[in-house]
Design a protein around this motif. Structure first.
Motif, PDB file in Angstrom:
ATOM      1  N   ASP A 103     -17.282  81.155  20.776  1.00 36.04           N
ATOM      2  CA  ASP A 103     -17.458  79.733  21.081  1.00 36.04           C
ATOM      3  C   ASP A 103     -18.876  79.287  20.771  1.00 36.04           C
ATOM      4  O   ASP A 103     -19.846  79.810  21.328  1.00 36.04           O
ATOM      5  CB  ASP A 103     -17.157  79.504  22.573  1.00 36.04           C
ATOM      6  CG  ASP A 103     -17.239  78.040  22.959  1.00 36.04           C
ATOM      7  OD1 ASP A 103     -16.643  77.200  22.248  1.00 36.04           O
ATOM      8  OD2 ASP A 103     -17.906  77.725  23.971  1.00 36.04           O
ATOM      9  N   ILE A 104     -18.983  78.315  19.851  1.00 39.49           N
ATOM     10  CA  ILE A 104     -20.308  77.767  19.497  1.00 39.49           C
ATOM     11  C   ILE A 104     -20.409  76.405  20.173  1.00 39.49           C
ATOM     12  O   ILE A 104     -19.677  75.469  19.819  1.00 39.49           O
ATOM     13  CB  ILE A 104     -20.453  77.610  17.969  1.00 39.49           C
ATOM     14  CG1 ILE A 104     -19.822  78.784  17.212  1.00 39.49           C
ATOM     15  CG2 ILE A 104     -21.900  77.389  17.593  1.00 39.49           C
ATOM     16  CD1 ILE A 104     -20.582  80.054  17.245  1.00 39.49           C
ATOM     17  N   HIS A 105     -21.329  76.263  21.108  1.00 35.50           N
ATOM     18  CA  HIS A 105     -21.365  75.041  21.917  1.00 35.50           C
ATOM     19  C   HIS A 105     -21.884  73.842  21.129  1.00 35.50           C
ATOM     20  O   HIS A 105     -22.578  73.976  20.119  1.00 35.50           O
ATOM     21  CB  HIS A 105     -22.213  75.263  23.178  1.00 35.50           C
ATOM     22  CG  HIS A 105     -23.695  75.373  22.920  1.00 35.50           C
ATOM     23  ND1 HIS A 105     -24.491  74.294  22.622  1.00 35.50           N
ATOM     24  CD2 HIS A 105     -24.523  76.453  22.914  1.00 35.50           C
ATOM     25  CE1 HIS A 105     -25.741  74.701  22.459  1.00 35.50           C
ATOM     26  NE2 HIS A 105     -25.781  76.017  22.621  1.00 35.50           N
ATOM     27  N   CYS A 117     -24.633  76.035  28.149  1.00 30.30           N
ATOM     28  CA  CYS A 117     -23.826  76.893  27.266  1.00 30.30           C
ATOM     29  C   CYS A 117     -22.837  77.704  28.100  1.00 30.30           C
ATOM     30  O   CYS A 117     -21.643  77.784  27.765  1.00 30.30           O
ATOM     31  CB  CYS A 117     -24.753  77.809  26.474  1.00 30.30           C
ATOM     32  SG  CYS A 117     -23.924  79.156  25.609  1.00 30.30           S
ATOM     33  N   CYS A 152     -25.769  82.529  15.303  1.00 28.65           N
ATOM     34  CA  CYS A 152     -24.290  82.514  15.317  1.00 28.65           C
ATOM     35  C   CYS A 152     -23.746  83.611  14.408  1.00 28.65           C
ATOM     36  O   CYS A 152     -22.782  84.310  14.765  1.00 28.65           O
ATOM     37  CB  CYS A 152     -23.770  81.141  14.881  1.00 28.65           C
ATOM     38  SG  CYS A 152     -24.202  79.816  16.045  1.00 28.65           S
ATOM     39  N   GLY A 172     -15.765  75.642  17.691  1.00 31.02           N
ATOM     40  CA  GLY A 172     -16.866  74.856  18.212  1.00 31.02           C
ATOM     41  C   GLY A 172     -16.529  73.385  18.191  1.00 31.02           C
ATOM     42  O   GLY A 172     -15.688  72.952  17.402  1.00 31.02           O
ATOM     43  N   GLY A 176     -21.273  72.222  17.544  1.00 29.04           N
ATOM     44  CA  GLY A 176     -20.691  73.561  17.485  1.00 29.04           C
ATOM     45  C   GLY A 176     -19.679  73.689  16.353  1.00 29.04           C
ATOM     46  O   GLY A 176     -19.484  74.782  15.806  1.00 29.04           O
ATOM     47  N   ALA A 180     -19.964  76.432  13.572  1.00 24.22           N
ATOM     48  CA  ALA A 180     -18.815  77.325  13.377  1.00 24.22           C
ATOM     49  C   ALA A 180     -18.398  77.317  11.902  1.00 24.22           C
ATOM     50  O   ALA A 180     -18.154  78.375  11.307  1.00 24.22           O
ATOM     51  CB  ALA A 180     -17.658  76.889  14.275  1.00 24.22           C
TER      52      ALA A 180
END
Lengths: 327, 327
Positions: A103-105, A117, A152, A172, A176, A180
Motif C-alpha cells: 500500500d502506497i499512501h 501512513c 517504494c 495506492g 499513492g 504505485a
C-alpha cells in the motif's frame, strides 16, 4: 467561443450547481459541507514553511482519522525493509498464506507520512482483507524525487525476497496511485517480476496537470480545491514533470503492466487523470477496468457513504480474483 | 456554498475552459467549433411545429452523414418484421453465420427515423463487423411511448424466430441506449431469452435527468447543449418518467440482464446517465464494463478523431468476444 492566449476556450457563465438528490443522504451531506478557504502553498524555496504546513495538515488528517480506529485484533508491526520504514498490518482473521498488499499512501506527494501512513494502511488492510505493507516513504521538502519512488521500489524488492510475485498486489490512492504506477514501470524496467495486479484509486498520474477536469471540475471537487502544482514542483525538484517515473500517465505500457482497477468520481479533479490512464492501459492491451462514482469528488465521499462501500466491494472482488488466479 | 430552494448548491464563478492540448488535433478542432445558437423546442401540444422541427433536424443529420457513404459492397434490404420497418444491413465480406446486431438508433427519441436510421445503421454495421438489423421504430409526436419500445421488442421477437439468442447482440447510442436497455428489461419481464450482450453508448438512461452532469457539463458538451426534457415529455406522453421502461436506469437488474459495455466522455451531458447505469448493473452482479473518453462530449468527437476509433475498437472487441463465447 473565444480565444485566449491562442487556445480556443468555451465560456461558461457563473452557475449554482445543486447537490444531486439521487445520492445517498451521507453523500449529499458530504457535498453540502461548506468549502473552507484554501490556504495556498508556501513559496517553493521556503522549506521551513513547507515543513510547518505539512505538519499542520498531517495533524488535521490524523484527527480526521481518529474517529475510525482499527478493528479489534488488528496487528501492526513496524519494520525496516532495507532501510525503508514499513508498517506491516494484519487484520484479524487473515491467514498467513503469503498474500500481501503493498500500500502506497496518498497525500499530494508531501503528506501522509508516519502515523498517518499507519492509519491509512490500517484502513486499506481492512478493505482488501489481507496482510498489508504500508510504505512510509520519504518525502519533500527534505527528500524529493526520486527518494519517495526509490523507497517504494525498495519495499517491493524486499517483498519479492519472501513472496512469489503472484502473491503481491500493489496499490495506492491519489499520490499513492502515482507512486504505485511509477513503481511498476520502474520494476519492469529494472527486470523485476510484476505483481498479480494493481489498484489505482484516483491516481495522480499526470503532474503536468494537462487533463481537462483540472479545469472543468475546479470548484466542484470538494476535496481537491485547486491545482497541486506547487507540491508537484517541490516533489519533482527540477526533474521533468513529464518523465514517466514522475508522471506515469506518459509511460509505455506495451512493455508490461499488471491487470489494473481504476476508480474515480464525476466531480473528481483527477477524473481526467484516471480515465486517461485507463485508456492508455487499454490501448497497450493491459486488462484494466474503470469504475466512476456519480458526483463524487477526489477519494469519494470520505469513506462515509454507501457509495464508498460500492467501490470498496469492487476493489475487494478485484484483488480476491487476482490473488485466487495466482494460487 | 449557498442554498437555493432549500437544495444546497456550489457556486461556480464564470470561467473560460480551454480545449485540452492533450487531445488529437481532430478532437481539438471539434471541441473548438463555434457553438451554434440553441433553437429550443416547440410547445408540447403543437404537433405541427414538432413535425416541422423534426423534419428539419433529420435533414441536417442526413446532410452531415452524406460525407460518409457506406463501404462498396454493403447490402441493405428493407423488410417488414411483423409490421415494423427494419433495414437489414450486410457489410462486405460478412459471413452468413447467423450472428446479428440489433441496432436501435439515437436521436433524442424524436429524430433519426427513415433514411437517417438507414445511414446510422450502416455505420454501426461497419463498426461491429456484422449483419445489422436497424429498427426504424415509430416516434413522437404521432407515436409516443410505448409505440417506439413496442416496435423494438417486436423486432427482437422477430429475430428470435430465426436466431439463437446467443447469436444476437442488442445495442444503441443515446436515445437508442434508452430503448435498447428498456427492450432488454421488457424482453426479460415477458419471458423472452436474453441476447449474448448489450452495447450502450452514452445511453439516455434517465429521462428525469436527475444526474449531476446534466448540471455540471451544461455548456461544456458541444453536442447536447441543453436539457432534453421537452422531447422526454413528448415521448412519455403522460407516462411516469421514472418508469423503468421509460427510464431504464431505474430498472431492477438483479432479475437478469446481459453482459454490457458502456461508453461516454468526461464532457458528456450523459456522463452521469452512463456511470450510474454502470454502477446499477455492477451492483446487480451484471458483467459490465465502462470506457470514458477524455474531454469528449455526447457521442465522442463526431466519429472523426482517433479517440473515436479507440472506443470503436473496444466495442468491436466486446461484441466479438461475446459472439465467440456463444459459438
Amino acid at each position: 467561443m473565444t480565444t485566449v492566449d491562442s487556445r480556443p476556450t468555451v465560456h461558461l457563465p457563473a452557475r449554482d450547481i445543486p447537490v444531486p438528490s439521487s445520492l445517498s443522504p451521507e453523500a449529499q451531506a458530504m457535498l453540502a459541507m461548506p468549502r473552507l478557504e484554501i490556504s495556498g502553498y508556501p513559496p517553493l524555496a521556503d522549506k521551513d514553511a513547507w515543513r510547518d504546513q505539512i505538519a499542520q495538515r498531517n495533524e488535521a488528517l490524523l484527527a480526521m482519522m481518529s474517529g475510525r480506529p482499527p478493528a479489534a485484533g488488528t496487528e501492526v508491526d513496524e519494520i525496516e525493509a532495507d532501510g525503508v520504514r514499513v508498517y506491516v498490518i494484519t487484520p484479524p482473521g487473515v491467514p498467513d498464506d503469503g498474500r500481501v498488499y503493498l500500500d502506497i499512501h496518498g497525500g499530494a506527494l508531501i503528506l501522509g507520512g508516519g502515523e498517518v501512513c499507519r492509519a491509512m494502511g490500517t484502513g486499506t488492510a481492512a478493505r482488501v482483507g489481507a496482510r498489508t505493507w504500508a510504505v512510509d516513504y520519504r518525502m519533500p521538502p527534505d527528500h524529493p524525487y526520486p527518494a519517495p519512488l526509490d523507497d517504494c521500489v525498495t519495499a517491493y524488492r524486499a517483498l519479492l525476497r519472501d513472496h512469489a510475485p503472484e502473491q503481491i498486489i500493489v496499490g495506492g490512492a491519489s499520490a499513492g496511485g502515482n507512486l504505485a504506477a511509477a513503481l511498476l514501470l520502474r520494476a519492469r524496467d529494472e527486470g523485476l517480476p510484476l505483481p498479480a495486479a494493481a489498484v489505482l484509486a484516483t491516481p495522480e498520474a499526470d503532474l503536468t496537470e494537462s487533463g481537462d477536469t483540472f479545469q472543468t471540475n475546479l470548484g466542484l471537487d470538494p476535496v481537491l480545491r485547486d491545482s497541486l502544482m506547487p507540491a508537484n514542483l517541490l516533489y519533482a525538484a527540477g526533474h521533468d514533470l513529464a518523465d514517466p517515473y514522475v508522471s506515469p500517465l506518459f509511460g509505455d505500457f506495451t512493455k508490461g503492466f499488471p491487470p489494473t482497477i481504476l476508480t474515480t468520481g464525476t466531480r473528481d479533479l483527477f477524473l481526467s487523470n484516471t480515465v486517461r490512464l485507463h485508456r492508455a492501459l487499454r490501448a497497450a492491451g493491459v486488462p484494466a477496468e474503470l469504475h466512476v462514482l456519480e458526483a463524487a469528488g477526489h477519494g469519494g465521499f470520505f469513506g462515509m457513504a454507501p457509495e464508498d462501500r460500492d467501490l470498496d466491494r469492487e476493489i475487494r472482488r478485484f484483488v480476491t480474483l487476482h490473488w485466487s488466479a495466482a494460487a
